[in-house]
Design a protein around this motif. Structure first.
Motif, mmCIF file in Angstrom:
data_model
loop_
_atom_site.group_PDB
_atom_site.id
_atom_site.type_symbol
_atom_site.label_atom_id
_atom_site.label_comp_id
_atom_site.label_asym_id
_atom_site.label_seq_id
_atom_site.Cartn_x
_atom_site.Cartn_y
_atom_site.Cartn_z
ATOM 1 N N LEU A 152 39.996 44.920 38.238
ATOM 2 C CA LEU A 152 41.306 44.561 38.790
ATOM 3 C C LEU A 152 41.192 44.171 40.263
ATOM 4 O O LEU A 152 41.772 43.172 40.701
ATOM 5 C CB LEU A 152 42.273 45.731 38.628
ATOM 6 N N LEU A 153 40.417 44.933 41.021
ATOM 7 C CA LEU A 153 40.229 44.621 42.444
ATOM 8 C C LEU A 153 39.521 43.286 42.628
ATOM 9 O O LEU A 153 39.874 42.504 43.518
ATOM 10 C CB LEU A 153 39.452 45.742 43.135
ATOM 11 N N ILE A 154 38.538 43.005 41.782
ATOM 12 C CA ILE A 154 37.830 41.726 41.871
ATOM 13 C C ILE A 154 38.783 40.582 41.538
ATOM 14 O O ILE A 154 38.783 39.536 42.201
ATOM 15 C CB ILE A 154 36.597 41.725 40.945
ATOM 16 N N GLY A 155 39.619 40.768 40.507
ATOM 17 C CA GLY A 155 40.572 39.717 40.138
ATOM 18 C C GLY A 155 41.555 39.408 41.249
ATOM 19 O O GLY A 155 41.808 38.247 41.571
ATOM 20 N N VAL A 156 42.125 40.444 41.837
ATOM 21 C CA VAL A 156 43.080 40.246 42.938
ATOM 22 C C VAL A 156 42.373 39.631 44.146
ATOM 23 O O VAL A 156 42.900 38.733 44.798
ATOM 24 C CB VAL A 156 43.756 41.586 43.302
ATOM 25 N N GLY A 157 41.175 40.097 44.421
ATOM 26 C CA GLY A 157 40.417 39.573 45.562
ATOM 27 C C GLY A 157 40.045 38.114 45.391
ATOM 28 O O GLY A 157 40.101 37.340 46.343
ATOM 29 N N SER A 158 39.695 37.714 44.160
ATOM 30 C CA SER A 158 39.320 36.314 43.952
ATOM 31 C C SER A 158 40.531 35.393 44.091
ATOM 32 O O SER A 158 40.405 34.270 44.581
ATOM 33 C CB SER A 158 38.652 36.133 42.585
ATOM 34 N N LEU A 159 41.714 35.860 43.664
ATOM 35 C CA LEU A 159 42.916 35.041 43.850
ATOM 36 C C LEU A 159 43.236 34.884 45.338
ATOM 37 O O LEU A 159 43.586 33.787 45.794
ATOM 38 C CB LEU A 159 44.099 35.670 43.127
#
Length: 197
Positions: free
Chosen positions: A67-74
């Protein structure tokens, strides 16, 4: 000392006696396992309580990391798009200045990308008809002077990928010799009638 299966012999060793340290020599002591069993059980219980993650805990940790990676990539993609748009605006502002300088030394004629590179005002990465720099495609249209109209130019900066997660920019930009500022539009090619930035 009996041969009882639950009894065993332990040898307690000591250091050799010296003048300063008066110690007894080694002794053999008999003990029964039942006496030491509670200590062993405590040790087993302590080791059982100190085990690692179970599968559910590990899956929760992996889900949180995902989840953190997904938010960070956006957020990273939005930052890259914003940076590309800012760079495109700066190039168009410089392009207006460079074209004015070029026209003043070339009898009112404007230069294409290659001529501006030859003059030393643009980097070599802008060579060609439609260079792609920082995720934007730059297009330059030059109109030569005629007996009825002076020379003019138009420059567009369009995002290489305008939509989606991998978009390089959301806004399209335009400037020309007829307008004194930069026009912007989201979703499609900008023109002279679009609002200024």
């Amino acid at each position: 000392m009996g041969k009882d299966p639950e009894s065993a012999r332990i040898c307690i060793f000591t250091v050799k006696p010296t003048k300063i340290l008066k110690l007894q020599p080694a002794k053999f002591v008999e003990y029964h396992e039942g006496v030491f069993r509670p200590n062993n059980m405590n040790l087993r219980n302590r080791l059982r309580d100190q085990r690692g993650f179970n599968l559910i805990e590990l899956m929760i940790v992996i889900a949180i990391i995902g989840l953190l990676i997904g938010v960070g990539s956006l957020a990273w993609g939005a930052m890259i798009r914003s940076g590309n748009e800012t760079a495109a605006i700066q190039v168009l502002e410089r392009m207006r200045t460079y074209q004015a300088q070029f026209a003043s030394s070339n009898r009112g004629r404007f230069g294409n990308f290659d001529q501006l590179i030859a003059k030393g005002v643009l980097d070599a990465q802008y060579a060609g008809d439609a260079p792609v720099v920082n995720g934007y495609i730059f297009t330059l249209e030059i109109v030569e002077p005629s007996s009825s109209a002076p020379a003019s130019y138009k420059v567009w900066a369009d995002p290489q990928v305008p939509t989606g997660i991998t978009a390089t920019g959301n806004r399209f930009f335009f400037t020309s010799s007829a307008v004194g500022n930069i026009k912007a539009k989201e979703g499609e090619k900008a023109t002279e009638t679009d609002p200024s930035i």
